[in-house]
Design an enzyme around this catalytic site. Structure first.
Site, PDB file in Angstrom:
ATOM      1  N   ASP A  34       5.378   0.994  -0.993  1.00 53.16           N
ATOM      2  CA  ASP A  34       5.518  -0.087  -0.300  1.00 53.16           C
ATOM      3  C   ASP A  34       6.026  -0.026   0.942  1.00 53.16           C
ATOM      4  O   ASP A  34       7.120   0.086   0.989  1.00 53.16           O
ATOM      5  CB  ASP A  34       5.559  -1.523  -0.919  1.00 53.16           C
ATOM      6  CG  ASP A  34       5.321  -2.764  -0.260  1.00 53.16           C
ATOM      7  OD1 ASP A  34       4.828  -3.632  -0.776  1.00 53.16           O
ATOM      8  OD2 ASP A  34       5.272  -2.684   1.066  1.00 53.16           O
ATOM      9  N   ASP A 129      -0.273  -0.701   4.244  1.00 52.18           N
ATOM     10  CA  ASP A 129       0.958  -0.495   3.769  1.00 52.18           C
ATOM     11  C   ASP A 129       1.315  -0.290   2.401  1.00 52.18           C
ATOM     12  O   ASP A 129       2.505  -0.358   1.942  1.00 52.18           O
ATOM     13  CB  ASP A 129       1.990  -1.608   4.468  1.00 52.18           C
ATOM     14  CG  ASP A 129       1.677  -2.726   3.985  1.00 52.18           C
ATOM     15  OD1 ASP A 129       0.517  -3.018   3.001  1.00 52.18           O
ATOM     16  OD2 ASP A 129       2.419  -3.847   4.143  1.00 52.18           O
ATOM     17  N   GLU A 130       0.286  -0.057   1.574  1.00 50.20           N
ATOM     18  CA  GLU A 130       0.491   0.253   0.142  1.00 50.20           C
ATOM     19  C   GLU A 130      -0.301   1.202  -0.360  1.00 50.20           C
ATOM     20  O   GLU A 130      -1.451   1.285   0.064  1.00 50.20           O
ATOM     21  CB  GLU A 130       0.175  -1.271  -0.444  1.00 50.20           C
ATOM     22  CG  GLU A 130       1.618  -2.099  -0.685  1.00 50.20           C
ATOM     23  CD  GLU A 130       1.016  -3.227  -1.684  1.00 50.20           C
ATOM     24  OE1 GLU A 130       0.488  -3.163  -2.532  1.00 50.20           O
ATOM     25  OE2 GLU A 130       1.434  -4.279  -1.234  1.00 50.20           O
TER      26      GLU A 130
END
Length: 441
Positions: A34, A129-130
């Site tokens: 993350d 973003d993950e």
DNA sequence: TCTGGGGTCCTAGGACCC
DNA sequence: TCTGGGGTCCTAGGACCC
């Protein structure tokens, strides 16, 4: 801290590795990577003067905007993602604000996802973003998952941003572990330690349990994941349907959902919230045309044609109505489907009622390679008479116009070309989208 | 000074077909 | 003519995620 639940942080991107001695890892190993305060971190990377200061990426406080991301310097003031920008402004009046530069975030994200895919092909990107990675030790690669995680953190930091990583035997565990220590955290939950790790945490911690489910559980005396693990399965299934079983299994540490490399897009949509509610038919149609054009352009850029057209309207009391229709044939051409949207709006809205938001979406994409240009307009049935010629000529002309317009927009930016019906009142949006042509490369 | 934008998935009811 | 069940598609709404 027990040997089953190790919680560690490495202080520097140390060349020799900053990890303590590790117990051997027996079993599946899933990582959740993350990126920390991603949008704000990229802004600070690109604007050295903003480093060490509160930075907020989000919409305008006076135009119904909300916070997309707050830098870690802004968080002590109480600023959080999804918070109304007006509240954030009050909490942290001196923060640096930006509407964001999404193409830049996409570029950074792509570079980092490349780093992850260099570790293993088993990567599931869940958002910009993950990502989940399956790094289960094998006969050929016995490397400890914590060493993989540490290397990923170091390589990500070489790009100028940081990440937190959770390591566990399932996606559920990895995801929750990644949230335990931010930013730059590395949290391991060893095989066998799942139930003890989860038991004290609030139910809301688990992905899939939101405000509504949390309230239903609370009213039944279930507040922690330990209580959820011990709850009666039949009751959970009665109250939550399919989700009931899923949450029970997960709370018991039994999630076995695989890391899937499924990046197929299922829908494309654009929506816009207005600073001032719309009441006039002319304005509503202009907004629909604007959204329809954005969707059409994205469809063409992605090479997608959809069969299901959707329209969403939010009113000033925040209630939502939606309508969807099947097209005669899949389309990526807003000039063909916008008239249909003008008819659909009549089913959910009467002029005079204040409209806060309008959204247009397309889904039901045809199979790859099945693209076939029809002679007939998508929104109308094929003509039964011999009167085909004008339709054909019309459609070819339209296609040429669409392609010429895309070219200009690609070069000079989204606002360079507008059709007559599209909204011109730039001041009337939440301002979360950029007007800088450089953002549309 | 309330509550964005882009998505995914599930549910429940109705239509339709066999 | 009456009856039932299953499968599939479509639609509207809603929960949830980042």
């Amino acid at each position: 801290m027990t040997d089953r639940f190790q919680h560690t942080r490495f202080e520097e991107p140390a060349v020799g590795g900053g990890l303590p001695p590790l117990d051997p890892w027996e079993g599946p190993a899933i990582l959740l990577v993350d990126l920390d305060a991603f949008f704000a971190s990229v802004e600070q990377l690109d604007h050295p003067a903003w480093r060490g200061k509160p930075v907020i990426v989000g919409g305008d406080p006076d135009k119904h905007g909300v916070v997309s991301t707050a830098s870690y310097e802004a968080r002590p003031f109480g600023v959080r993602s999804a918070m109304p920008s007006s509240t954030a402004k009050r909490l942290c009046p001196d923060a640096i604000w930006t509407h964001g530069h999404f193409d830049r975030y996409r570029e950074m994200s792509d570079a980092i996802m490349g780093i992850l895919r260099a570790e293993t092909p088993h990567v599931q990107q869940v958002s910009i973003d993950e990502a989940f990675l399956d790094v289960t030790p094998t006969a050929v690669n016995r490397e400890h998952p914590a060493r993989v995680a540490e290397r990923i953190q170091r390589r990500v930091e070489e790009q100028g941003v940081t990440c937190s990583i959770g390591v566990g035997t399932s996606k559920t565990i990895a995801k929750i572990a990644s949230d335990m220590d931010k930013p730059r955290g590395l949290t391991l939950v060893y095989p066998g330690g799942e139930r003890d790790f989860l038991a004290p945490l609030p139910v809301r911690t688990m992905s899939g349990i939101g405000a509504a489910a949390e309230e239903k559980l609370r009213s039944r005396g279930i507040c922690t994941l330990g209580q959820l693990a011990d709850a009666d399965l039949r009751m959970l299934e009665r109250v939550f349907g399919k989700l009931g079983r899923v949450m029970h299994v997960r709370a018991n540490g039994g999630d076995d959902a695989p890391v899937e490399q499924d990046d197929e897009v299922k829908s494309v949509s654009n929506e816009m919230t207005f600073a001032h509610d719309l009441t006039k038919r002319q304005d509503v149609e202009a907004a629909i045309a604007t959204m329809a054009a954005k969707v059409g352009r994205r469809l063409r850029r992605k090479g997608l044609r959809g069969r299901t057209l959707a329209l969403r309207v939010k009113f000033d009391d925040l209630s939502v109505r939606s309508v969807q229709r099947q097209l005669i044939e899949p389309s990526d051409d807003e000039l063909a489907y916008t008239p249909l949207l003008y008819r659909m709006i009549d089913e959910v809205w009467r002029p005079g009622t204040p409209v806060r938001l309008i959204g247009v979406g397309m889904s039901g994409f045809e199979e790859e390679g099945a693209v076939q240009e029809s002679l007939f307009d998508v929104t109308e049935a094929a003509p039964s008479t011999g009167d085909v010629e004008p339709v054909v000529r019309d459609k070819c002309k339209r296609r040429g116009l669409i392609e010429a317009t895309d070219l200009v927009k690609n070069r000079f930016g989204e606002t360079a070309v507008r059709f007559g019906r599209e909204l011109r009142n730039e001041e009337n949006t939440t301002g979360s989208s950029s007007k800088n042509p450089a953002d549309y490369k």
